[in-house]
Motif scaffolding. Structure first.
Motif, PDB file in Angstrom:
ATOM      1  N   ASN B 824       0.825  -1.219   0.000  1.00  0.00           N
ATOM      2  CA  ASN B 824       0.000   0.000   0.000  1.00  0.00           C
ATOM      3  C   ASN B 824       0.850   1.257   0.000  1.00  0.00           C
ATOM      4  OD1 ASN B 824      -2.113  -1.793   0.226  1.00  0.00           O
ATOM      5  ND2 ASN B 824      -2.212  -1.577   2.456  1.00  0.00           N
ATOM      6  N   ILE B 825       1.894   1.270  -0.792  1.00  0.00           N
ATOM      7  CA  ILE B 825       2.770   2.437  -0.806  1.00  0.00           C
ATOM      8  C   ILE B 825       2.136   3.514  -1.677  1.00  0.00           C
ATOM      9  CG2 ILE B 825       5.019   3.308  -1.507  1.00  0.00           C
ATOM     10  CD1 ILE B 825       6.132   0.540  -0.805  1.00  0.00           C
ATOM     11  N   PRO B 826       1.993   4.726  -1.141  1.00  0.00           N
ATOM     12  CA  PRO B 826       1.296   5.769  -1.882  1.00  0.00           C
ATOM     13  C   PRO B 826       2.125   6.337  -3.021  1.00  0.00           C
ATOM     14  CG  PRO B 826       2.166   6.654   0.143  1.00  0.00           C
ATOM     15  CD  PRO B 826       2.448   5.189   0.170  1.00  0.00           C
ATOM     16  N   VAL B 827       1.435   6.991  -3.944  1.00  0.00           N
ATOM     17  CA  VAL B 827       2.084   7.744  -5.011  1.00  0.00           C
ATOM     18  C   VAL B 827       2.054   9.206  -4.595  1.00  0.00           C
ATOM     19  CG1 VAL B 827       1.911   8.440  -7.413  1.00  0.00           C
ATOM     20  CG2 VAL B 827       1.417   6.095  -6.753  1.00  0.00           C
ATOM     21  N   GLN B 890      11.611  -3.791  13.357  1.00  0.00           N
ATOM     22  CA  GLN B 890      10.181  -3.503  13.255  1.00  0.00           C
ATOM     23  C   GLN B 890       9.930  -2.004  13.218  1.00  0.00           C
ATOM     24  OE1 GLN B 890       8.275  -6.802  16.061  1.00  0.00           O
ATOM     25  NE2 GLN B 890       9.757  -5.541  17.130  1.00  0.00           N
ATOM     26  N   MET B 891       8.994  -1.597  12.382  1.00  0.00           N
ATOM     27  CA  MET B 891       8.586  -0.196  12.349  1.00  0.00           C
ATOM     28  C   MET B 891       7.098  -0.144  12.647  1.00  0.00           C
ATOM     29  SD  MET B 891       9.416   2.959  11.807  1.00  0.00           S
ATOM     30  CE  MET B 891       8.122   3.974  12.488  1.00  0.00           C
ATOM     31  N   ILE B 892       6.746   0.496  13.764  1.00  0.00           N
ATOM     32  CA  ILE B 892       5.352   0.500  14.195  1.00  0.00           C
ATOM     33  C   ILE B 892       4.748   1.863  13.916  1.00  0.00           C
ATOM     34  CG2 ILE B 892       3.790   0.037  16.096  1.00  0.00           C
ATOM     35  CD1 ILE B 892       5.598  -2.292  15.071  1.00  0.00           C
ATOM     36  N   TYR B 893       3.918   1.933  12.879  1.00  0.00           N
ATOM     37  CA  TYR B 893       3.401   3.230  12.425  1.00  0.00           C
ATOM     38  C   TYR B 893       2.590   3.899  13.518  1.00  0.00           C
ATOM     39  CZ  TYR B 893       4.275   0.410   8.315  1.00  0.00           C
ATOM     40  OH  TYR B 893       4.846  -0.435   7.404  1.00  0.00           O
ATOM     41  N   ASN B 894       1.743   3.121  14.192  1.00  0.00           N
ATOM     42  CA  ASN B 894       0.814   3.748  15.122  1.00  0.00           C
ATOM     43  C   ASN B 894       1.511   4.256  16.374  1.00  0.00           C
ATOM     44  OD1 ASN B 894       0.795   0.749  14.943  1.00  0.00           O
ATOM     45  ND2 ASN B 894       0.050   0.968  17.038  1.00  0.00           N
ATOM     46  N   ARG B 895       2.780   3.900  16.561  1.00  0.00           N
ATOM     47  CA  ARG B 895       3.514   4.434  17.703  1.00  0.00           C
ATOM     48  C   ARG B 895       4.377   5.621  17.275  1.00  0.00           C
ATOM     49  NH1 ARG B 895       3.683   5.256  23.185  1.00  0.00           N
ATOM     50  NH2 ARG B 895       5.830   5.247  23.975  1.00  0.00           N
ATOM     51  N   ASN B 933      -3.937  -6.540   4.724  1.00  0.00           N
ATOM     52  CA  ASN B 933      -3.042  -6.967   5.800  1.00  0.00           C
ATOM     53  C   ASN B 933      -1.927  -5.981   6.093  1.00  0.00           C
ATOM     54  OD1 ASN B 933      -4.326  -9.430   6.350  1.00  0.00           O
ATOM     55  ND2 ASN B 933      -3.476 -10.248   4.454  1.00  0.00           N
ATOM     56  N   VAL B 934      -1.966  -4.819   5.446  1.00  0.00           N
ATOM     57  CA  VAL B 934      -0.929  -3.821   5.680  1.00  0.00           C
ATOM     58  C   VAL B 934      -1.598  -2.498   6.021  1.00  0.00           C
ATOM     59  CG1 VAL B 934       1.010  -2.571   4.703  1.00  0.00           C
ATOM     60  CG2 VAL B 934       0.641  -4.958   4.081  1.00  0.00           C
ATOM     61  N   THR B 935      -1.163  -1.887   7.121  1.00  0.00           N
ATOM     62  CA  THR B 935      -1.738  -0.616   7.542  1.00  0.00           C
ATOM     63  C   THR B 935      -1.539   0.439   6.461  1.00  0.00           C
ATOM     64  OG1 THR B 935      -1.101  -1.181   9.798  1.00  0.00           O
ATOM     65  CG2 THR B 935      -1.717   1.103   9.377  1.00  0.00           C
TER      66      THR B 935
ATOM     67  N   PRO C 123      -8.663  -1.332  16.881  1.00  0.00           N
ATOM     68  CA  PRO C 123      -8.220  -0.317  15.910  1.00  0.00           C
ATOM     69  C   PRO C 123      -7.709  -0.982  14.642  1.00  0.00           C
ATOM     70  CG  PRO C 123      -7.262   0.083  18.077  1.00  0.00           C
ATOM     71  CD  PRO C 123      -7.921  -1.255  18.141  1.00  0.00           C
ATOM     72  N   ASP C 124      -7.755  -0.222  13.535  1.00  0.00           N
ATOM     73  CA  ASP C 124      -7.406  -0.838  12.239  1.00  0.00           C
ATOM     74  C   ASP C 124      -5.939  -1.215  12.138  1.00  0.00           C
ATOM     75  OD1 ASP C 124      -9.972  -0.355  11.774  1.00  0.00           O
ATOM     76  OD2 ASP C 124      -9.707   1.216  10.264  1.00  0.00           O
ATOM     77  N   PHE C 125      -5.108  -0.669  13.006  1.00  0.00           N
ATOM     78  CA  PHE C 125      -3.677  -1.013  12.918  1.00  0.00           C
ATOM     79  C   PHE C 125      -3.323  -2.214  13.798  1.00  0.00           C
ATOM     80  CE2 PHE C 125      -4.261   2.711  15.710  1.00  0.00           C
ATOM     81  CZ  PHE C 125      -3.962   2.123  16.926  1.00  0.00           C
ATOM     82  N   VAL C 126      -4.347  -2.878  14.328  1.00  0.00           N
ATOM     83  CA  VAL C 126      -4.104  -4.093  15.110  1.00  0.00           C
ATOM     84  C   VAL C 126      -4.572  -5.294  14.290  1.00  0.00           C
ATOM     85  CG1 VAL C 126      -4.649  -5.327  17.212  1.00  0.00           C
ATOM     86  CG2 VAL C 126      -4.416  -2.855  17.262  1.00  0.00           C
ATOM     87  N   TYR C 127      -3.682  -6.262  14.101  1.00  0.00           N
ATOM     88  CA  TYR C 127      -4.020  -7.433  13.291  1.00  0.00           C
ATOM     89  C   TYR C 127      -4.150  -8.639  14.201  1.00  0.00           C
ATOM     90  CZ  TYR C 127      -3.223  -4.551   9.264  1.00  0.00           C
ATOM     91  OH  TYR C 127      -3.329  -3.546   8.324  1.00  0.00           O
ATOM     92  N   PHE C 128      -5.398  -8.924  14.581  1.00  0.00           N
ATOM     93  CA  PHE C 128      -5.680 -10.019  15.499  1.00  0.00           C
ATOM     94  C   PHE C 128      -6.113 -11.241  14.696  1.00  0.00           C
ATOM     95  CE2 PHE C 128      -8.724 -12.535  17.882  1.00  0.00           C
ATOM     96  CZ  PHE C 128      -8.006 -12.809  19.025  1.00  0.00           C
ATOM     97  N   ASN C 129      -5.656 -12.416  15.116  1.00  0.00           N
ATOM     98  CA  ASN C 129      -6.010 -13.631  14.409  1.00  0.00           C
ATOM     99  C   ASN C 129      -6.669 -14.618  15.361  1.00  0.00           C
ATOM    100  OD1 ASN C 129      -5.795 -16.353  13.344  1.00  0.00           O
ATOM    101  ND2 ASN C 129      -4.592 -15.420  11.697  1.00  0.00           N
ATOM    102  N   HIS C 130      -7.966 -14.886  15.156  1.00  0.00           N
ATOM    103  CA  HIS C 130      -8.673 -15.798  16.050  1.00  0.00           C
ATOM    104  C   HIS C 130      -8.064 -17.198  16.017  1.00  0.00           C
ATOM    105  CE1 HIS C 130     -12.108 -12.956  16.476  1.00  0.00           C
ATOM    106  NE2 HIS C 130     -12.248 -13.590  17.623  1.00  0.00           N
ATOM    107  N   SER C 131      -7.805 -17.689  14.794  1.00  0.00           N
ATOM    108  CA  SER C 131      -7.488 -19.116  14.656  1.00  0.00           C
ATOM    109  C   SER C 131      -6.287 -19.515  15.508  1.00  0.00           C
ATOM    110  CB  SER C 131      -7.218 -19.449  13.196  1.00  0.00           C
ATOM    111  OG  SER C 131      -6.104 -18.734  12.739  1.00  0.00           O
ATOM    112  N   ILE C 132      -5.253 -18.670  15.537  1.00  0.00           N
ATOM    113  CA  ILE C 132      -4.053 -19.086  16.256  1.00  0.00           C
ATOM    114  C   ILE C 132      -4.306 -19.095  17.765  1.00  0.00           C
ATOM    115  CG2 ILE C 132      -3.023 -16.777  16.415  1.00  0.00           C
ATOM    116  CD1 ILE C 132      -1.195 -20.116  15.782  1.00  0.00           C
ATOM    117  N   HIS C 133      -5.128 -18.181  18.248  1.00  0.00           N
ATOM    118  CA  HIS C 133      -5.428 -18.172  19.690  1.00  0.00           C
ATOM    119  C   HIS C 133      -6.214 -19.426  20.069  1.00  0.00           C
ATOM    120  CE1 HIS C 133      -4.355 -13.933  19.155  1.00  0.00           C
ATOM    121  NE2 HIS C 133      -4.079 -13.933  20.447  1.00  0.00           N
TER     122      HIS C 133
END
Lengths: 474, 1034, 216
Positions: B824-827, B890-895, B933-935, C123-133
């Motif tokens: 999801n890299i923006p232009v 790791q790079m955590i965007y929301n932090r 799957n990518v923020t 929140p949308d930036f959290v990726y939770f997976n039921h199956s593995i839990h």
């Protein structure tokens, strides 16, 4: 009571820290007079400069608004130059904010009596400068509204700031410095506020000054406590003079960028800070003493001392530059070597050349008493030094970043109008505060001048009467 | 947005009920005329799409954002807005919510298909990958394929049938087409013309041929602005008929490319690149083996066993399975040494990725290459006199003769037919036919000389012989040779129907425009470079009711109700056991044994060939590396892709050599006025090292006027200089400095390595003497081993790492777009790129070495190095970038609060910052292309390569559920997956059997800037050259 | 000379100093309470739904297994919300005409999906997976509480990061045998500590506190 000194003041020259003919009473009259004189008699220059400074300040307002609205992209920063004017200004202002504490604390401990007339003034300047500096770390963030994450607090994320990052140390260093300077300054003000309270004519003045005077009555007990507190704070503030800019220099020294990653930064930053601090003191003292006819209290002696200090710290800074050059060669590190070559001959070479001229060549003229004791020349040199110190930070931040390790990612940094708006804006803001200060508060410590007067009593008072106690007069 | 007038459907229904049969259609047409319908339709299809270049919308959007963000600032913790869950009413069986599905399909460019696997989330295609089972792909794909998914979601696509610019309906269009056919049928087809691009689709071809059988008078024309005309004419010269040439570079030890960029474009480029690279994977294991794997916990069975898993295995899709290892790297312990290397001579005027890989790059003007080919041909003959003009020819000839049957001569698409004929002759002379070169019948259904075909059509249109024309794609008004003046001719035709994705230059002149269905929305079939047929299957119903060429032709043929699905199926009905065959074909993405059989042809002795007159300035027309012939002009990913040769984005330019630049007294970004055959064009200059002197390369495809928000007004339209007499360029160009200055947006401004050993190179001989040359600095001093006071962290379990083989990387830049699509890299647009704010997580650095007339050209892909001692982690004040247990940075965007300190402190400068809100949160249709799957990053946060953590997690979770260890090759980051040469390897370093561990054990393995002791997890394998000693000393 | 201030000023100033300190403390305390309180976290807050669906009734009274409706909980990140036809599989016979079920029937007729309001909204930036839990032996009730006793569904826990991390740091406190995962009535045994340790070993549970475990 009025004295003829009020109208035109005579500078007693470089060997006296106070003009002859002053008595406790006249000192008080003069300084208090500046503050208490009716509004109509405020010098015209004061109004004009206040207006100009206010206009300048609008640049900051507009710049900050646009920045928060659109993002830091409105500035010229990019990859690789992730830090631009914001950090340059931050370091510059913090540096300027050093003279105050140095004068108040260190010179206090060193019992330098010439500090008295300028310390209050210098401390105010410190506060205001640090206030300017304090804005930048917030503004330059991508998401300023989350700035509080740099402060340790029990969050629902169970996360804390990252203690290895110099930016976190900055938070502590700067806030500590601000707090201590503020208290120091305020404590110093208390007796004078009392004086103001007592001399004020209108009630609202009495009340306002009165509230801040905290019921000071000048009793011996008060004085004893006061002296102790002031001394303690002085002791407390002294290490800060060194610590703050040391920590700020870590922002660079800790990193691994050629031109930043060097051990000489702490001492050389501190020296630079004091250098620019005194330059600013001089730059501001000269007009002030002119407008309010304080030449007899802020004398050539003071300016001369400042000038000598500038010369001294300037030489330390020069040594720092030499060491950078030497180490980049001596280290044998190709990147360091390239960095220095790029700094001196690269696209930003102009800034380096100007830096050398402003910070090393021109200040050498201070060796000569002619320059130190000529108001216009001294003013010129001090302004030049201020510019030079800003350039130093520019050179360190931008030229080091824009060409680092991989040639593929080299780039050029071009400031946008918003970069300029913010730096000029902070200068405006700073001046507004300063100009207001000299008008509404005694910009010279009355009781300390009297104290000095007391020490010098025999020579000073012609009528041979023993000088009144430095306690609360009239 | 203006108020939508209420559409009184009852009224309309009433009208329709009263109407029957043909009248029904008629009234539909009327209906389409009523202004309330117009208003309704216009509003329905109104283009309300902002664009990163469109300040108005951006400002509006930022206003909203600014407000909400300010709010977020005031109230520290904002309450989340309520969210809805909308389940199915009837859920499809194979569908598991939250899990992607994979479909095999195929995309064609210039008529040549590449088999693809498309990823689909909740029915949204989000990512395109190569189909390992397709002979032309073997799992790889290039950036056109990768970016095609963005084109599908492009809000600028034509969204409704339009008749003379007014919204109409498909039904109405069908009526019009039918009537056009009727009109033509009276004159048994005279005056009906069909203009298509190159057609290899058996179904479409069958349809058209059937149509032509009904209407003998009708004609079928084809035109492709950047097709393979020369190749066909060349083979006709050599063999008397057009044939399709297939090369086998895996058999070739010596390669001579006559201006052929076979590694980065043209049919089969992907597989050719793979074969070429396999011959360059030199391997020598060093004694020190990779660190022993930490012992895995008990009760946990060892070893691979990657299931050819169901789609639920995250990214190990049904059709994918474990990655195909190159022959050198086998399963058992360590890879066998290989110390042989093919040798490539490239003769070319302007630098190409192929030229960059050459061991000897000979710079000639395009027109001199024919002469060179002749010289080489004669030199191969008995008792040939040494060519005095081209010194190297003799040596090359000897080298070729030394490798009879194991050498190959390739002619470039832009070279005149004669060069192709010569190449065929030489291959025959060298006994390469049947070994490194094979011939088949053309894959085109109807291999005509397209240039002539278009010329005829234009002539006929001017002569008024054409009553109605149906154009199926291709945008001829924009791309036709300038001298034909196609637009004017087209206006003379009174029925002009045009099927295309966009309302482009041609659509403006068509009186019926039909929105085309994107290949991800349509059924079709198409042939690969070797003739293999693939079924094109849709992943989504047409977003804007688009139609396919099949349906248009069907309508013409009087079967308006046939869908493309029926038509394609029908075409293959004759297969035995059809249903099984169909399922199989859809699943595999290829139809078994449809590759065309090799044929025996013998090349005539080539015409002695009077070599073209060589004087004055020369102009060369090339399709643009990024947007090809202009059909990709509205694709932001491709516009912002840094072109491999000069790292320029969002523009085209006149490439000239430094010497020529001096002669013309211009430098990069100066304007240059080109006058060619009476036509003039003013283009900014790009001084390109390694370009032929007195020669100017201009790239086609830019200067579009009706491309869309993204492509309009970008660059300069080189078609204006391109005539039918000189489609590939030629001499007689006049160039002079024009006033003015232009600004390019390039992602790399420094051309050289500044004497730093970033790309480490040795010749094969040097390598044989000292395989570990990469570990030595000049004057043979080995790099000191760095020490640390802290004990090394022991990575239990997995330890992810990557290697990039600089000897295999051809700089094709597919990895860049693959990463952009996956993450999801923006232009950001030209202005931001020019500021140095492009966002690509992986970049391909390009360095020149040696003299500027013919420098060596080196490519170096640079993703995040995932340093074990990461400088960025140390300085982040809020711990937004930290190290993970398996060694990822790791790079955590929301932090992230956006201090940018990490980027400053990153010696590789691989971190990218959202200086403003770059992600488009506003355009609905573009939300569809995002990877769930990518923020999607917001304003003010740092981002960078994650080794595709979402893929790692998916596979890891799957393996944990199956209580096994992740097998090697199960996880493939997007860049590695797309890489045609498999230059990028990723895996678990703790597993000594893994491919990446074996590659890290190679002598050529080194890390970038290791003297900083950052200990990168991404390492490089040194580049090798295999120069011909004869030439080297000469 | 006359006093400006009344002598009470001394007291006032002292008091106000104290108040200032207390006030600041109180303000912080209030903010903290808000942040953890139901207003922000929605814990135990019932959200309006198109149909007043009762887990209590379906689970306790009817004894329907979680997986009957939440089909993909073992295979996918998303547990799955039942399609309308799943509801109708029973409710075409039982309560076939009940008024409250009209939206369901309407949806089935029209093909328009029901729009449920999310109760557990990360929140949308959290990726939770039921199956593995589920697979690693974390019971439904561990996070969702005693759903079988909820007439109307609400959120049992804050789903704040510290709440997640609490388990990710020491899973042995919460893990249960795989066969008990879907049990609502399971009570952790007295020896949970050692059982937990054993299961962590057996199920190969790494205490995943890497950021990338949940954030990408």
């Amino acid at each position: 009571m009025k004295t003829e000194l009020d109208e035109q003041a005579i500078d007693p020259g470089p060997d006296k820290i106070i003009a002859p003919g002053f008595t406790n009473a006249t000192v008080t009259d003069k300084i208090a007079g500046v503050v208490l004189k009716p509004i109509q008699t405020t010098p015209k220059q004061w109004w004009i400069s206040l207006f100009l400074a206010f206009c300048l300040m609008q640049g900051l307002m507009a710049g900050a608004f646009w920045l928060l609205y659109k993002g830091v992209g409105v500035w010229g920063i990019m990859i690789p130059v992730g830090w631009g004017f914001a950090i340059v200004n931050f370091v510059w202002w913090i540096g300027i904010g050093h003279a105050g504490t140095l004068i108040s604390a260190i010179l206090l401990l060193l019992k330098q009596d010439w500090r008295t007339s300028i310390n209050r003034f210098a401390e105010a300047m410190t506060l205001f400068a640090v206030a300017q500096a304090g804005m930048f770390p917030i503004l330059h963030m991508g998401r300023p509204w989350l700035g509080y994450w740099l402060v340790p607090y029990p969050s629902s994320m169970w996360l804390w700031p990252q203690p290895r990052s110099p930016l976190v140390w900055d938070v502590f260093a700067v806030t500590t410095y601000l707090t201590v300077s503020l208290i120091f300054w305020y404590i110093g003000l208390v007796p004078d506020l009392a004086t103001m309270r007592d001399r004020a004519k209108q009630t609202w003045q009495k009340v306002t000054f009165g509230m801040f005077a905290l019921g000071w009555r000048g009793s011996a007990r008060h004085w004893a406590r006061y002296q102790m507190a002031y001394l303690l704070l002085g002791g407390l503030a002294t290490p800060l003079v060194v610590s703050v800019h040391t920590v700020v220099s870590f922002d660079f020294a800790i990193s691994m960028i050629p031109g930043w990653h060097t051990t000489i930064f702490p001492p050389y930053f501190v020296a630079g800070a004091i250098y620019s601090g005194f330059a600013m003191v001089v730059t501001l003292a000269i007009p002030t003493r002119k407008w309010f006819h304080l030449e007899d209290l802020i004398t050539m002696r003071h300016l001369d001392c400042c000038a000598k200090l500038m010369l001294g710290t300037g030489l330390i800074v020069a040594y720092g530059y030499m060491m950078e050059a030497f180490m980049s060669w001596y280290s044998g590190n190709p990147y360091e070597l390239f960095m220095y070559k790029n700094r001196t001959t690269g696209p930003y070479a102009f800034s380096f050349v100007m830096l050398i001229v402003c910070n090393i060549l021109i200040p050498q003229s201070l060796w000569s008493a002619k320059v130190r004791q000529s108001i216009p020349r001294l003013l010129f040199v001090s302004i030049v030094i201020n510019i030079g110190m800003w350039l130093e930070r520019f050179v360190i931040v931008i030229t080091s970043l824009h060409r680092d390790f991989l040639p593929s990612s080299w780039g050029m940094y071009y400031p946008t109008m918003w970069d300029w708006a913010v730096i000029t804006g902070t200068i405006g803001f700073f001046l507004v505060l300063m100009i207001l200060f000299v008008r509404v508060l005694p910009s010279i410590s009355i009781f300390e001048v009297r104290e000095v007067l007391h020490h010098l009593a025999p020579h000073m008072l012609d009528d041979g009467k023993p000088s009144p106690s430095p306690a609360h007069g009239d | 947005m203006k108020e939508k007038p209420a559409l009184d459907l009852t009224k309309i229904r009433a009208r329709l009920d009263s109407a029957r049969g043909p009248l029904y259609w008629k009234s539909l047409e009327e209906l389409a005329e009523t202004e309330e319908f117009q208003a309704f339709a216009e509003d329905e299809f109104a283009d309300r799409t902002p664009d990163w270049n469109n300040p108005a919308n951006r400002r509006y959007f930022l206003k909203l954002m600014g407000a909400s963000l300010a709010l977020a600032g005031v109230t520290a913790c904002t309450k989340q807005p309520p969210e809805a869950i909308v389940p199915y009413v009837r859920q499809p069986e194979e569908f598991v919510p939250g899990m992607p599905l994979y479909y095999a399909t195929a995309m064609q460019m210039g008529g040549v298909a590449t088999g693809l696997l498309a990823t689909s989330y909740l029915g949204r295609p989000t990512k395109i990958e190569g189909n390992p089972d397709h002979p032309g792909s073997r799992g790889a794909c290039d950036y056109f394929h990768l970016a095609s998914v963005l084109t599908m979601y492009d809000p600028d696509r034509a969204q409704a049938v339009s008749n003379n610019g007014r919204i109409s309906s498909w039904v109405a269009a069908q009526v019009a087409l039918a009537s056009a056919r009727e009109a033509a049928a009276i004159k048994n087809g005279d005056g009906l013309r069909i203009l298509t691009e190159t057609v290899t689709s058996p179904t479409l071809a069958a349809q058209i041929k059937a149509l032509l059988k009904d209407l003998p008078g009708a004609k079928w024309h084809q035109y492709e602005p950047c097709g393979r005309h020369n190749a066909h004419l060349g083979s006709t010269l050599a063999f008397g008929r057009p044939v399709n040439t297939i090369y086998h570079f895996d058999q070739a030890d010596v390669i001579v490319s006559l201006d052929a960029d076979f590694l980065s474009c043209g049919p089969g480029n992907l597989i050719y690149a793979r074969q070429f690279a396999d011959k360059r994977r030199v391997m020598t294991n060093v004694t020190h083996s990779p660190q022993p794997k930490e012992n895995w916990q008990e009760g946990y069975q060892e070893g691979p066993s990657a299931p050819r898993a169901s789609q639920s295995a995250g990214y190990a899709s049904e059709a994918r399975g474990p990655v195909v290892l190159p022959p050198q790297v086998q399963a058992e312990g360590k890879s066998p040494d290989q110390t042989t290397l093919n040798r490539m001579y490239v003769v070319e005027p302007s630098p190409t990725p192929t030229g960059g890989m050459a061991d000897h790059r000979i710079v000639l003007r395009a027109a001199e290459i024919e002469e060179f080919a002749l010289a080489l041909n004669t030199a191969l003959g008995p008792g040939a006199p040494a060519s005095d003009k081209f010194k190297q020819v003799a040596a090359i000839a000897r080298d070729l003769q030394a490798h009879r049957g194991a050498s190959v001569v390739v002619a470039g698409a832009n070279q005149p037919p004669n060069v192709h004929a010569l190449a065929h002759a030489m291959n025959q002379l060298l006994g390469n036919v049947g070994k490194t070169v094979t011939y088949t019948d053309p894959i085109e259904a109807n291999p005509v000389d397209q240039r002539q075909s278009l010329a005829e059509l234009t002539a006929d249109m001017n002569a008024g012989k054409v009553d109605s024309i149906i154009i199926l794609g291709g945008n001829p008004v924009y791309a036709a040779p300038a001298d034909l003046n196609f637009a004017a001719a087209l206006k003379k035709v009174n029925f002009r129907a045009y099927l295309s994705l966009f309302l482009d230059e041609t659509a403006v002149l068509a009186n019926w425009h039909l929105p085309e269905a994107h290949y991800l929305e349509s059924w079709s079939d198409v042939r690969g470079y070797d003739g293999t047929v693939s079924i094109v299957q849709p992943l989504i119903a047409p977003l804007y009711g688009g139609k396919t060429a099949h349906e248009v032709i069907a309508t013409l043929a009087g079967q308006p109700d046939r869908t493309c699905h029926d038509l394609v199926q029908e075409n293959w009905q004759n297969q035995s056991n059809f249903d099984l065959f169909w399922q199989q074909s859809l699943h595999d993405g290829v139809l078994k044994n449809t590759a065309l059989p090799a044929i025996n042809v013998t090349a005539k002795a080539p015409a002695s060939g009077q070599s073209a007159t060589v004087q004055g300035l020369e102009i060369i027309f090339r399709p643009d590396p990024a947007i090809w012939d202009g059909s990709w002009a509205n694709n932001g990913w491709l516009q912002e892709l840094a072109k491999p040769q000069n790292k320029m984005t969002w523009d085209n330019a006149a490439w000239i050599s430094p010497t020529t630049a001096q002669k013309l007294n211009v430098s990069t970004e100066d304007m240059l006025e080109l006058k060619y055959q009476g036509r003039t064009l003013t283009v900014p200059v790009w001084v390109m090292p390694g370009h032929a002197n007195d020669s100017v390369t201009v790239h086609l495809g830019y200067g579009r006027t009706h491309a869309g928000h993204t492509g309009d007004g970008v660059g300069f339209n080189a078609y204006l200089l391109r005539t039918s007499t000189a489609p590939d360029g030629g001499f007689g160009l006049e160039a002079q400095k024009a006033g003015g200055h232009y600004h390019f947006a390039s992602t790399q401004h420094t051309q050289t390595m500044e004497g730093r050993d970033l790309v480490r190179v040795a010749t094969l001989d040097e390598y044989k003497k000292n395989p570990q040359f990469v570990d030595e600095r000049e004057e043979g001093k080995p790099i000191p081993q760095y020490m640390t006071l802290y004990p090394d962290y022991r990575y239990q379990g997995y330890k992810w790492g990557m290697t990039i083989d600089l000897n295999a990387c051809v700089g094709c830049s597919a990895c860049i777009v693959a990463c952009q699509a996956e993450n999801n890299i923006p232009v950001v647009g030209k202005i931001e790129v020019a500021r140095g704010r492009h966002m690509n997580w992986i970049r391909v650095d390009r360095y020149f070495k040696g003299n500027w007339d013919n420098p060596e050209l080196y490519y170096q892909p640079v993703p995040c190095m995932h340093c074990e001692n990461a400088p960025c982690e140390l300085v982040c004040p809020v711990a937004a970038t930290v190290h993970s247990g398996d060694g990822l940075n790791q790079m955590i965007y929301n932090r992230c609060v956006g201090t940018r300190y990490c980027s400053n402190n990153c010696p590789y400068k691989v971190r990218r910052f959202n200086f403003m809100l770059y992600s488009d949160w506003y355009t609905e249709s573009l939300k569809g292309v995002r990877n769930p799957n990518v923020t999607v990053r917001s304003r003010g946060v740092m981002e960078k390569c994650t080794y595709c953590i979402q893929r790692i997690s998916a596979v890891k979770i799957q393996s944990e559920k199956e209580n096994r260890r992740i097998a090697d090759g199960e996880i493939t980051p997007a860049c590695a997956q797309a890489c045609p040469t498999q230059a990028i390897a990723f895996g678990d370093i703790n597993d000594p059997k893994s491919r990446v561990a074996q590659l890290k054990a190679q002598a050529r393995n080194y890390s970038l800037l290791e003297e900083l002791n950052t200990r990168p997890r991404t390492t490089y394998l040194g580049r090798l050259r295999n120069p011909n000693p004869e030439i080297e000393k000469g | 000379m006359a006093q400006i201030f009344h002598r009470s000023t001394n007291t006032i100033s002292k008091v106000s100093l104290v108040c200032a300190v207390l006030g600041a403390g109180g303000l912080i305390a209030f903010a903290y309470a808000m942040d953890r309180g139901a207003y922000v976290t929605d814990v135990k807050v019932v959200k309006p739904q198109p149909v007043p669906f009762s887990h209590k009734h379906h689970v306790t009274d009817d004894g329907i297994d979680c997986r009957y409706c939440h089909t993909s909980v073992e295979t996918s990140s998303f547990a799955g919300i039942p399609a309308t036809e799943v509801c109708m599989s029973c409710h075409s016979q039982i309560w076939a005409n009940a008024e409250i079920l009209e939206p369901v029937r309407a949806s089935f007729r029209s093909g328009e999906s029901l729009e449920w309001t999310r109760v557990h909204d990360l929140p949308d930036f959290v990726y939770f997976n039921h199956s593995i839990h589920i697979n690693k032996g974390i019971g439904c009730a561990t996070c969702h509480g005693r759903v079988d006793q909820m007439p109307l569904t609400y959120k049992e826990n804050t789903l704040y990061m510290n709440w997640c991390v609490n388990c990710h740091r020491n899973p042995e406190k919460y893990v249960r045998p795989r066969d008990q995962v879907f049990s609502m009535t399971y009570e952790p045994p007295a020896n949970q500590e050692e059982l937990g340790k054993k299961l962590v070993e057996e199920y190969h549970i790494q205490s995943l506190t890497d950021c990338y475990t949940c954030h990408r």
